[in-house]
Design an enzyme around this catalytic site. Structure first.
Site, PDB file in Angstrom:
ATOM      1  N   ASP A  86       0.791  -1.245   0.000  1.00  0.00           N
ATOM      2  CA  ASP A  86       0.000   0.000   0.000  1.00  0.00           C
ATOM      3  C   ASP A  86       0.820   1.290   0.000  1.00  0.00           C
ATOM      4  O   ASP A  86       0.348   2.329   0.447  1.00  0.00           O
ATOM      5  CB  ASP A  86      -0.913  -0.003   1.227  1.00  0.00           C
TER       6      ASP A  86
ATOM      7  N   GLU B 112      -0.177  -9.142  -0.929  1.00  0.00           N
ATOM      8  CA  GLU B 112      -0.780  -8.539   0.272  1.00  0.00           C
ATOM      9  C   GLU B 112      -1.974  -7.674  -0.138  1.00  0.00           C
ATOM     10  O   GLU B 112      -2.091  -6.490   0.178  1.00  0.00           O
ATOM     11  CB  GLU B 112       0.223  -7.728   1.096  1.00  0.00           C
TER      12      GLU B 112
ATOM     13  N   HIS C  57       6.126   5.508  12.524  1.00  0.00           N
ATOM     14  CA  HIS C  57       6.409   6.367  11.370  1.00  0.00           C
ATOM     15  C   HIS C  57       5.190   6.903  10.656  1.00  0.00           C
ATOM     16  O   HIS C  57       5.310   7.738   9.765  1.00  0.00           O
ATOM     17  CB  HIS C  57       7.263   5.600  10.351  1.00  0.00           C
TER      18      HIS C  57
ATOM     19  N   ARG D 209       2.281   8.575   8.681  1.00  0.00           N
ATOM     20  CA  ARG D 209       2.087   9.992   8.332  1.00  0.00           C
ATOM     21  C   ARG D 209       0.989  10.648   9.166  1.00  0.00           C
ATOM     22  O   ARG D 209       1.104  11.798   9.565  1.00  0.00           O
ATOM     23  CB  ARG D 209       1.720  10.112   6.847  1.00  0.00           C
TER      24      ARG D 209
ATOM     25  N   HIS E 130      12.920   5.620  12.773  1.00  0.00           N
ATOM     26  CA  HIS E 130      12.729   5.711  11.319  1.00  0.00           C
ATOM     27  C   HIS E 130      13.424   6.970  10.789  1.00  0.00           C
ATOM     28  O   HIS E 130      13.463   8.000  11.464  1.00  0.00           O
ATOM     29  CB  HIS E 130      11.224   5.776  11.055  1.00  0.00           C
TER      30      HIS E 130
HETATM   31  C1  UD1 Z   1       6.760   4.982   3.594  1.00  0.00           C
HETATM   32  C2  UD1 Z   1       5.373   4.595   3.086  1.00  0.00           C
HETATM   33  C3  UD1 Z   1       4.579   3.882   4.169  1.00  0.00           C
HETATM   34  C4  UD1 Z   1       5.381   2.711   4.737  1.00  0.00           C
HETATM   35  C5  UD1 Z   1       6.733   3.219   5.204  1.00  0.00           C
HETATM   36  C6  UD1 Z   1       7.577   2.066   5.679  1.00  0.00           C
HETATM   37  C7  UD1 Z   1       4.186   6.014   1.480  1.00  0.00           C
HETATM   38  C8  UD1 Z   1       3.405   7.226   1.271  1.00  0.00           C
HETATM   39  N1  UD1 Z   1       4.627   5.800   2.725  1.00  0.00           N
HETATM   40  O1  UD1 Z   1       6.607   5.983   4.592  1.00  0.00           O
HETATM   41  O2  UD1 Z   1       3.367   3.382   3.633  1.00  0.00           O
HETATM   42  O3  UD1 Z   1       4.667   2.171   5.816  1.00  0.00           O
HETATM   43  O4  UD1 Z   1       7.410   3.851   4.106  1.00  0.00           O
HETATM   44  O5  UD1 Z   1       8.674   2.500   6.419  1.00  0.00           O
HETATM   45  O6  UD1 Z   1       4.425   5.263   0.565  1.00  0.00           O
HETATM   46  N2  UD1 Z   1      14.187   8.394   4.504  1.00  0.00           N
HETATM   47  C9  UD1 Z   1      15.564   8.282   4.449  1.00  0.00           C
HETATM   48  N3  UD1 Z   1      16.123   7.055   4.174  1.00  0.00           N
HETATM   49  C10 UD1 Z   1      15.379   5.955   3.966  1.00  0.00           C
HETATM   50  C11 UD1 Z   1      13.986   6.050   4.053  1.00  0.00           C
HETATM   51  C12 UD1 Z   1      13.394   7.293   4.301  1.00  0.00           C
HETATM   52  O7  UD1 Z   1      16.278   9.246   4.636  1.00  0.00           O
HETATM   53  O8  UD1 Z   1      15.947   4.874   3.713  1.00  0.00           O
HETATM   54  C13 UD1 Z   1      13.584   9.724   4.758  1.00  0.00           C
HETATM   55  C14 UD1 Z   1      13.729  10.648   3.534  1.00  0.00           C
HETATM   56  O9  UD1 Z   1      13.923  11.961   3.968  1.00  0.00           O
HETATM   57  C15 UD1 Z   1      12.354  10.496   2.856  1.00  0.00           C
HETATM   58  C16 UD1 Z   1      11.460  10.400   4.072  1.00  0.00           C
HETATM   59  O10 UD1 Z   1      12.184   9.589   5.000  1.00  0.00           O
HETATM   60  O11 UD1 Z   1      12.040  11.579   2.008  1.00  0.00           O
HETATM   61  C17 UD1 Z   1      10.085   9.874   3.841  1.00  0.00           C
HETATM   62  O12 UD1 Z   1      10.096   8.653   3.115  1.00  0.00           O
HETATM   63  P1  UD1 Z   1       8.705   8.145   2.463  1.00  0.00           P
HETATM   64  O13 UD1 Z   1       8.940   6.825   1.811  1.00  0.00           O
HETATM   65  O14 UD1 Z   1       8.092   9.196   1.626  1.00  0.00           O
HETATM   66  O15 UD1 Z   1       7.738   7.992   3.708  1.00  0.00           O
HETATM   67  P2  UD1 Z   1       7.805   6.992   4.933  1.00  0.00           P
HETATM   68  O16 UD1 Z   1       7.366   7.739   6.127  1.00  0.00           O
HETATM   69  O17 UD1 Z   1       9.108   6.317   4.947  1.00  0.00           O
HETATM   70  N1  UDP Z   2      12.135  -3.428  10.617  1.00  0.00           N
HETATM   71  C1  UDP Z   2      13.513  -3.504  10.412  1.00  0.00           C
HETATM   72  N2  UDP Z   2      14.321  -2.651  11.117  1.00  0.00           N
HETATM   73  C2  UDP Z   2      13.836  -1.738  11.994  1.00  0.00           C
HETATM   74  C3  UDP Z   2      12.436  -1.648  12.177  1.00  0.00           C
HETATM   75  C4  UDP Z   2      11.605  -2.515  11.461  1.00  0.00           C
HETATM   76  O1  UDP Z   2      13.987  -4.326   9.624  1.00  0.00           O
HETATM   77  O2  UDP Z   2      14.628  -1.004  12.606  1.00  0.00           O
HETATM   78  C5  UDP Z   2      11.256  -4.319   9.824  1.00  0.00           C
HETATM   79  C6  UDP Z   2      10.191  -5.084  10.591  1.00  0.00           C
HETATM   80  O3  UDP Z   2      10.675  -6.348  10.991  1.00  0.00           O
HETATM   81  C7  UDP Z   2       9.056  -5.190   9.584  1.00  0.00           C
HETATM   82  C8  UDP Z   2       9.222  -3.970   8.703  1.00  0.00           C
HETATM   83  O4  UDP Z   2      10.539  -3.480   8.930  1.00  0.00           O
HETATM   84  O5  UDP Z   2       9.203  -6.336   8.759  1.00  0.00           O
HETATM   85  C9  UDP Z   2       8.208  -2.912   9.043  1.00  0.00           C
HETATM   86  O6  UDP Z   2       8.543  -1.738   8.366  1.00  0.00           O
HETATM   87  P1  UDP Z   2       7.848  -0.350   8.698  1.00  0.00           P
HETATM   88  O7  UDP Z   2       7.376  -0.338  10.097  1.00  0.00           O
HETATM   89  O8  UDP Z   2       8.812   0.700   8.266  1.00  0.00           O
HETATM   90  O9  UDP Z   2       6.647  -0.302   7.652  1.00  0.00           O
HETATM   91  P2  UDP Z   2       5.132  -0.839   7.689  1.00  0.00           P
HETATM   92  O10 UDP Z   2       5.163  -2.295   7.944  1.00  0.00           O
HETATM   93  O11 UDP Z   2       4.400  -0.070   8.730  1.00  0.00           O
HETATM   94  O12 UDP Z   2       4.630  -0.508   6.321  1.00  0.00           O
END
Ligand code: UD1
Ligand code: UDP
Length: 375
Positions: free
Chosen positions: A98, A120, A216, A218, A249
């Protein structure tokens, strides 16, 4: 002619849950030509997963920007996929879950004429603002996809209620359990050593009960995170025998409040996101998990760990029904009350920590591959 598969993902959880599917397709190179495309909506957190599962993407769109926004990310994914889809011409494209990567990739794959498969599929809260924007992302993907791999009967029913043809749905279990099995096999093999888990052992205070925290979402940015941090601070102050470990995160909207509000508290350790095997190990060492994560809600019941979910809705009712997960929202008092009950009352704790695995037996990917062979 081989069947051409393109598996697309972009964030940490998609990578964890798609990695076993990549491995499963790659076992049959007679029948399939399988390529991996990463949007790299995440960068460091995605690369950690790729390294552990030893996956080298065939296409790396390298899209992540600091503090990116949904508008440009969506546009960049759709336009960036065009040449990749035109070059490889996949018969099947696989998207997961998603995220923005999921939604935008399913649109691009549909434009290309490929059959689109949703792994999923069918999770719903029926509230388009929670989780935001994930509920709409997965609904869009669901309406586009040709095949729907639903983890449970509940998710299949959601799809049937949307008039999706039953023949296009397969109940598979969640591939997260396949990933957990892969991880435990790899970690337990004699030649494996993981320096990150070793470093983590130095941080964990084994004389205390560990509360593992992640967050994390939004819709929790802003006031939600301020309340969450305030609750964690109170819990840490009241309970000397507890250690809170929080891999934070990398989203700046999470990093800023968490480091500002929880730094320098003796029994709270803020650490960088962990690699998957180190995180699974830490879950296994924990007394209680407090999270807003989707994936963690699915993994924890498998490990017998009670979870307090800092959300008002969940698309994963199976674990709530089983009693291993409680929704606590982001109200400070509610988080404290529910956590304190589990800290103080062993009867309540024992009931909640009973092993329960509603998400399958770890052969979801095998089922998906078999389905595609027979389609
Ligand atoms: C995203 C997904 C969310 C998912 C989550 C898992 C969307 C809208 N959101 O949210 O559904 O549950 O990932 O973790 O698709 N960033 C880094 N390094 C990384 C990852 C993120 O620096 O490896 C920072 C960057 O500044 C980036 C920001 O996090 O711009 C947001 O990343 P983004 O993927 O847009 O949103 P998440 O909150 O990570
Ligand atoms: N996870 C990880 N390292 C971390 C925190 C979470 O590998 O420091 C793994 C966790 O085991 C799970 C997945 O990341 O499989 C969950 O990711 P996240 O919470 O970012 O996204 P969501 O599942 O809410 O989309």
């Amino acid at each position: 002619m081989k069947i051409k598969n393109l598996i697309i993902f972009g964030t940490r959880p998609e990578a964890i849950k798609m990695a076993p599917l990549v491995k499963e397709f790659l076992k049959d190179t007679q029948k399939f030509e399988t390529k991996v495309c990463i949007t790299a909506q995440h960068r460091e957190m995605l690369d950690q997963v790729l390294e552990f599962f030893e996956i080298t993407p065939d296409f790396d769109m390298d899209l992540m920007k600091p503090n990116q926004n949904l508008y440009s990310l969506t546009a960049d994914i759709i336009t960036g996929l065009k040449p990749i889809l035109e070059e490889f011409k996949p018969d099947y494209v696989y998207v997961h879950g998603d995220t923005t990567t999921t939604m935008a990739s399913s649109i691009a794959a549909f434009y290309s004429g490929a059959k689109v498969c949703h792994v999923e599929a069918g999770l719903r809260t029926f509230n388009k603002r929670s989780p935001f924007p994930e509920e709409v992302n997965r609904s869009v993907a669901g309406s586009i996809c040709d095949f729907h791999f639903a983890p449970t009967k509940v998710s299949e029913k959601n799809l049937l209620n949307e008039n999706i043809d039953k023949k296009s749905i397969l109940i598979t279990g969640n591939t997260v359990i396949d990933a957990l099995h892969f991880s435990s096999d790899k970690v337990n093999s004699s030649d494996y050593s993981d320096s990150e888990t070793e470093k983590l052992r130095e941080i964990v205070d084994f004389n205390k009960r560990i509360i593992l925290v992640t967050g994390h979402r939004r819709e929790n940015h802003g006031d939600g995170f301020i309340n969450i941090c305030s609750a964690l601070k109170d819990l840490a102050n009241k309970n000397d025998d507890v250690q809170i470990i929080y891999p934070v995160h990398l989203n700046p909207n999470v990093q800023k409040p968490v480091y500002e509000l929880l730094n320098n508290i003796d029994n709270i350790k803020l650490i960088d996101p962990l690699s998957y095997p180190a995180f699974v190990w830490l879950m296994s060492q924990s007394y209680l998990i407090i999270t807003d994560s989707g994936g963690v809600q699915e993994e924890a019941p498998s490990l017998g760990k009670p979870v307090l979910v800092m959300r008002d809705t969940t698309e994963r009712p199976e674990a709530v029904d089983a009693g291993t997960v409680i929704l606590v929202g982001t109200q400070k008092d509610k988080i404290i009350t529910e956590a304190q009950k589990l800290i103080d009352d062993s009867t309540i704790y024992n009931v909640m920590s009973e092993l329960h695995n509603p998400y399958g037996d770890g052969n979801a990917c095998e089922k998906i591959v078999q389905f595609i062979k027979e389609v």
